[in-house]
Design a protein around this motif. Structure first.
Motif, PDB file in Angstrom:
ATOM      1  N   ASP A   1       0.990  -1.415   0.110  1.00  0.00           N
ATOM      2  CA  ASP A   1      -0.140   0.131   0.003  1.00  0.00           C
ATOM      3  C   ASP A   1       0.901   1.257   0.141  1.00  0.00           C
ATOM      4  OD1 ASP A   1      -2.411  -1.458   0.095  1.00  0.00           O
ATOM      5  OD2 ASP A   1      -2.707  -1.352   1.995  1.00  0.00           O
TER       6      ASP A   1
ATOM      7  N   ALA B   1       2.043   1.840  -3.442  1.00  0.00           N
ATOM      8  CA  ALA B   1       0.820   2.359  -4.365  1.00  0.00           C
ATOM      9  C   ALA B   1       0.497   3.608  -4.100  1.00  0.00           C
ATOM     10  CB  ALA B   1      -0.411   1.546  -3.962  1.00  0.00           C
ATOM     11  N   ASP B   2       0.824   4.254  -2.696  1.00  0.00           N
ATOM     12  CA  ASP B   2       0.528   5.724  -2.332  1.00  0.00           C
ATOM     13  C   ASP B   2       1.715   6.500  -2.916  1.00  0.00           C
ATOM     14  OD1 ASP B   2      -1.832   5.002  -1.124  1.00  0.00           O
ATOM     15  OD2 ASP B   2      -0.933   5.174   0.875  1.00  0.00           O
ATOM     16  N   TRP B   3       2.867   5.956  -2.824  1.00  0.00           N
ATOM     17  CA  TRP B   3       3.879   6.655  -3.485  1.00  0.00           C
ATOM     18  C   TRP B   3       3.736   7.102  -4.904  1.00  0.00           C
ATOM     19  CZ3 TRP B   3       8.224   9.368  -1.369  1.00  0.00           C
ATOM     20  CH2 TRP B   3       8.957   9.649  -2.435  1.00  0.00           C
ATOM     21  N   GLU B   4       3.490   6.039  -5.540  1.00  0.00           N
ATOM     22  CA  GLU B   4       3.106   6.255  -7.003  1.00  0.00           C
ATOM     23  C   GLU B   4       1.998   7.518  -7.452  1.00  0.00           C
ATOM     24  OE1 GLU B   4       4.669   5.049  -9.652  1.00  0.00           O
ATOM     25  OE2 GLU B   4       6.129   4.153  -8.166  1.00  0.00           O
ATOM     26  N   LYS B   5       1.365   7.652  -6.235  1.00  0.00           N
ATOM     27  CA  LYS B   5      -0.093   8.609  -6.395  1.00  0.00           C
ATOM     28  C   LYS B   5       0.680  10.092  -5.752  1.00  0.00           C
ATOM     29  CE  LYS B   5      -3.420   5.135  -5.516  1.00  0.00           C
ATOM     30  NZ  LYS B   5      -4.442   4.804  -4.377  1.00  0.00           N
ATOM     31  N   GLY B   6       1.814  10.079  -5.323  1.00  0.00           N
ATOM     32  CA  GLY B   6       2.162  11.436  -4.830  1.00  0.00           C
ATOM     33  C   GLY B   6       2.009  11.483  -3.214  1.00  0.00           C
ATOM     34  N   ILE B   7       1.810  10.636  -2.749  1.00  0.00           N
ATOM     35  CA  ILE B   7       1.383  10.447  -1.289  1.00  0.00           C
ATOM     36  C   ILE B   7       2.692  10.086  -0.514  1.00  0.00           C
ATOM     37  CG2 ILE B   7      -0.063   9.872   0.822  1.00  0.00           C
ATOM     38  CD1 ILE B   7      -2.473   9.141  -1.302  1.00  0.00           C
TER      39      ILE B   7
ATOM     40  N   SER C   1      -0.168  11.540   6.866  1.00  0.00           N
ATOM     41  CA  SER C   1       0.184  11.221   5.374  1.00  0.00           C
ATOM     42  C   SER C   1       0.185  12.610   4.819  1.00  0.00           C
ATOM     43  CB  SER C   1      -0.656  10.348   4.710  1.00  0.00           C
ATOM     44  OG  SER C   1      -0.555   9.258   5.168  1.00  0.00           O
TER      45      SER C   1
ATOM     46  N   GLN D   1      -0.003  15.174   1.081  1.00  0.00           N
ATOM     47  CA  GLN D   1      -0.210  15.375  -0.294  1.00  0.00           C
ATOM     48  C   GLN D   1       0.283  16.704  -0.509  1.00  0.00           C
ATOM     49  OE1 GLN D   1      -3.933  13.320  -0.653  1.00  0.00           O
ATOM     50  NE2 GLN D   1      -3.296  12.680  -2.551  1.00  0.00           N
TER      51      GLN D   1
END
Length: 530
Positions: free
Chosen positions: A28, A31-37, A169, A171
């Motif tokens: 997870d 996956a978040d890193w790929e979304k910029g998180i 977290s 963004q």
């Protein structure tokens, strides 16, 4: 090489402890890193103090990797690659497959504050400081992160941790934190809300209505836990010796800690109960077992600290690849010793996975087809541990280059890294760090520093391998061209390596037996690495 961790990794469902009070799996997080998180977790500094730090680039690193299961005494278990490094309670690191039952790991202890228990705040997460033996609120750690990285200023008052809080977290949308910060400041300073007066009145009421014994019980429990950890280092001593050894250590490291007389009183003078409690005080290893299964595994990076906390409650190392400059340096991790090419055929040599990887990465071929002009790198540096196994690995690699990539040696482009054996650290506000390469050099440096009035952190640690270094140490001692120590490998070295392999690992037994008999008198038994 790129995308493949130099050290170990964890399966995708391994949970990582987050500074928000929650946890999230490696899969997870990636996956978040790929979304910029970006998520924030926990790390420890060299003293073992817990800090908040961003978890950078969670990523898939290896597919179908072999696994071991590390089981802890708190009932948690972790599946990872055998070479992943766990941080021990003394600050050093050890591979997962080299952990043994009873090894004490650097722990992450968390709790939630409660006014009913005498805390100032209600429902806030706290973290146990391993070096100071006290609880600290997580939002204070977040505040410290913001101040260190210029995300906030002391001019913003005393409720700074709500601005751009590192606990949550991120963004890159700090608007909520800023609004909440302003709201909290207004509530604290506006006399019409009575907020500050209510807090003070509540505290007064707690002191007046709750017996002192009940108020200090949580603090005493924390002190007892710290004392039990201290006792665990002396469990091999007799009952008569235990108290004196404990109090001597307490006076050296924690003068305000619980005295042994008061500690043993908690157990009604029963040394057996005390010993049992001390064995369970730390996050200790129960077992390590190899698994038949394989899995895709993940890793992440924590800049500056290079370790992070798992939800299981222990700290582990991140990849060593951060100790290099990716623009002009590359790491090729090898799994142990390569094939002895002195005894193997060319076909067997090229079928060996590790040797095939070396040939492919250098990109210049092998044997008669080797073309130095097409080699992708200007120099090759062999990095091996400063022990007997490391010397063996280095000898095997030198022989490989001498047999199948000889122009690299002839052109002076093969080197061996010379990692230090000892790390000497001085005490005080401005500590110094010195690396030494021999026992004699270490003793001379210690004497020199003590003569200059410096106090030395004892015992002086001895590196058993490159994996025990954090990224900064690895960079300074082995990777940084300006400060590292390397030795150019010559054809004489190659011939000596081939001769040593033929003597020690060749098919003829008689020369080996004669050499052992002749050399036995020169052996310093105290220096034997067992």
């Amino acid at each position: 090489m790129e995308g493949d961790s130099a050290l170990g990794c964890f399966v995708g469902d391994t949970m990582v402890a987050l500074a928000s009070g929650k946890s999230r799996s490696f899969a997870d997080l990636a996956a978040d890193w790929e979304k910029g998180i970006t998520h924030f977790g926990y790390a420890t500094n060299k003293a073992g103090r817990v800090v908040v730090a961003p978890l950078v680039e969670p990523r898939l690193t290896k597919r179908n990797a072999p696994l071991v299961r590390v089981t802890l005494d708190n009932g948690e278990s972790v599946r990872c690659t055998p070479d992943h490094l766990f941080r021990l309670r003394d600050g050093s690191y050890r591979r997962a497959d080299q952990l043994t039952a009873g090894d004490s790991l650097m722990p992450l202890y968390r709790s939630v504050s409660s006014k009913a228990a005498g805390d100032k705040l209600d429902g806030y997460e706290r973290v146990w400081m391993n070096d100071r033996e006290e609880w600290v609120y997580t939002h204070y750690l977040a505040d410290g992160y913001n101040l260190r990285h210029g995300l906030d200023s002391t001019e913003n008052g005393s409720v700074r941790h709500h601005v751009k809080s590192a606990m949550m977290s991120r963004q890159r949308q700090p608007e909520f934190g800023e609004r909440h910060s302003e709201h909290m400041k207004l509530r604290m300073t506006d006399p019409t809300t009575g907020h500050l007066a209510k807090i003070r009145a509540g505290r007064r009421n707690h002191v007046e209505t709750v017996p002192r014994a009940d108020r200090v019980a949580p603090q005493n429990n924390v002190r007892k836990l710290a004392a039990l950890k201290r006792v665990s280092a002396f469990l091999e001593l007799s009952d008569e010796e235990l108290g004196a050894a404990y109090d001597a250590e307490r006076m050296r490291t924690a003068r305000t800690g619980l005295r042994f007389g008061r500690l043993i009183a908690h157990f009604d003078g029963d040394y057996s109960r005390l010993r049992d409690a001390a064995r369970m005080a730390n996050h200790a290893v129960v077992s390590v077992e190899p698994l038949d299964e394989t899995a895709d595994v993940y890793d992440l990076t924590v800049d500056g600290y290079h370790n992070f906390a798992l939800e299981a409650g222990v700290f582990v190392h991140n990849s060593a690849r951060m100790a290099r400059v990716s623009e002009y340096q590359a790491l090729l991790p090898l799994r142990g010793k390569i094939l002895n090419v002195q005894k193997a055929s060319l076909a067997d040599t090229l079928r060996n996975v590790e040797i095939a990887s070396i040939v492919q990465v250098l990109g210049a071929g092998s044997g008669r087809t080797f073309d130095l002009s097409t080699m992708r790198y200007g120099r090759v540096i062999l990095m091996a541990d400063a022990d007997v196994d490391g010397s063996h690995i280095r000898t095997l690699l030198i022989t490989l280059f001498a047999r199948y990539m000889r122009p690299v040696i002839e052109d002076g482009r093969l080197f061996a890294a010379m990692p230090p054996l000892h790390k000497i650290t001085t005490k005080g506000r401005n500590p110094e760090t010195h690396f030494t390469f021999t026992q004699r050099e270490m003793e001379q440096k210690v004497a020199q520093l003590e003569k200059a009035g410096k106090q030395i952190v004892t015992p002086v640690p001895r590196f058993k391998g490159l994996g025990e270094m954090d990224a900064e140490e690895l960079w300074d001692t082995t990777m940084n061209p300006a400060t590292r120590s390397v030795r150019r490998i010559t054809l004489d070295d190659a011939e000596a390596a081939e001769a040593a392999l033929e003597l020690l690992m060749g098919e003829k037994v008689e020369p080996r037996r004669a050499w052992l008999v002749e050399s036995s008198a020169r052996v310093d038994q105290s220096a034997i690495d067992i």
